[in-house]
Design a protein around this motif. Structure first.
Motif, mmCIF file in Angstrom:
data_model
loop_
_atom_site.group_PDB
_atom_site.id
_atom_site.type_symbol
_atom_site.label_atom_id
_atom_site.label_comp_id
_atom_site.label_asym_id
_atom_site.label_seq_id
_atom_site.Cartn_x
_atom_site.Cartn_y
_atom_site.Cartn_z
ATOM 1 N N UNK A 268 -10.301 -1.769 -4.047
ATOM 2 C CA UNK A 268 -11.096 -0.721 -3.394
ATOM 3 C C UNK A 268 -10.465 0.499 -2.874
ATOM 4 N N UNK A 269 -9.059 0.724 -2.971
ATOM 5 C CA UNK A 269 -8.605 2.032 -2.903
ATOM 6 C C UNK A 269 -7.742 2.453 -4.064
ATOM 7 N N UNK A 270 -7.111 1.791 -5.021
ATOM 8 C CA UNK A 270 -6.528 2.318 -6.061
ATOM 9 C C UNK A 270 -7.246 2.500 -7.284
ATOM 10 N N UNK B 175 0.908 -1.151 0.004
ATOM 11 C CA UNK B 175 0.084 0.000 -0.039
ATOM 12 C C UNK B 175 0.928 1.231 0.253
ATOM 13 N N UNK B 176 1.896 1.134 0.935
ATOM 14 C CA UNK B 176 2.944 2.526 0.905
ATOM 15 C C UNK B 176 3.586 2.637 -0.389
ATOM 16 N N UNK B 177 3.902 1.624 -1.066
ATOM 17 C CA UNK B 177 4.383 1.838 -2.490
ATOM 18 C C UNK B 177 3.605 2.333 -3.432
ATOM 19 N N UNK B 178 2.264 1.885 -3.454
ATOM 20 C CA UNK B 178 1.245 2.399 -4.298
ATOM 21 C C UNK B 178 1.318 3.763 -4.085
ATOM 22 N N UNK C 41 -3.379 -11.420 -1.902
ATOM 23 C CA UNK C 41 -4.911 -11.360 -1.683
ATOM 24 C C UNK C 41 -5.292 -9.840 -1.100
ATOM 25 N N UNK C 42 -4.464 -9.409 0.106
ATOM 26 C CA UNK C 42 -4.712 -7.987 0.498
ATOM 27 C C UNK C 42 -4.300 -6.976 -0.356
#
Length: 108
Positions: A79-81, A18-21, A71-72
Motif C-alpha cells: 500500500x505504501x511502497x 517502514x522506517x528502513x524502507x 504481515x504488516x
C-alpha cells in the motif's frame, strides 16, 4: 495484558521496517531521521516482546510477533511502497494470518 504487549510489539516491528524502507529513499539528515525512527521502533518492539514473554510461551509469542511484523510489512510494502500484490503473495500472507490466529486460539 500480555497479548496487548505482543500486538503492540508487532506493530512497532512494522514501524521499524517502514522506517528502513523510507530511509533508503533519502540521504543525509533525512535518512538519519528515518534511521533514528528505526532505532526507537526497534527498541520499543523488543521491550514489548520482552514484556509479553513474561506470561506467554516464548515459541508462541515469537511466532505471533514475527507474524504480525511480516504481515504488516507486506501490507505496508503493497500500500505504501507500491510492491506487487500477486495472487501467491496474498495467498501465503493469508495462510500466515490463519496460522497466527491458530496459535492464539490454541496457546492456552
Amino acid at each position: 495484558m500480555a497479548w496487548i504487549y505482543l500486538i503492540l510489539g508487532g506493530l512497532f516491528e512494522v514501524g521499524f521496517t517502514f522506517c528502513l524502507g523510507k530511509a533508503k529513499e533519502y540521504s543525509g539528515g533525512t535518512a538519519l531521521g528515518w534511521y533514528a525512527g528505526f532505532a526507537v521502533a526497534l527498541a520499543a518492539s523488543m521491550l514489548l516482546l520482552m514484556r509479553a514473554v513474561r506470561e506467554l510461551p516464548i515459541g508462541t509469542a515469537y511466532a505471533v510477533w514475527t507474524g504480525i511484523g511480516a504481515v504488516g510489512t507486506v501490507l505496508v510494502g503493497i500500500f505504501i511502497f507500491r510492491e506487487p500484490a500477486t495472487f501467491w503473495r496474498l495467498f501465503f500472507i493469508t495462510t500466515l494470518v490463519l496460522s497466527i490466529v491458530g496459535l492464539k486460539i490454541y496457546s492456552h
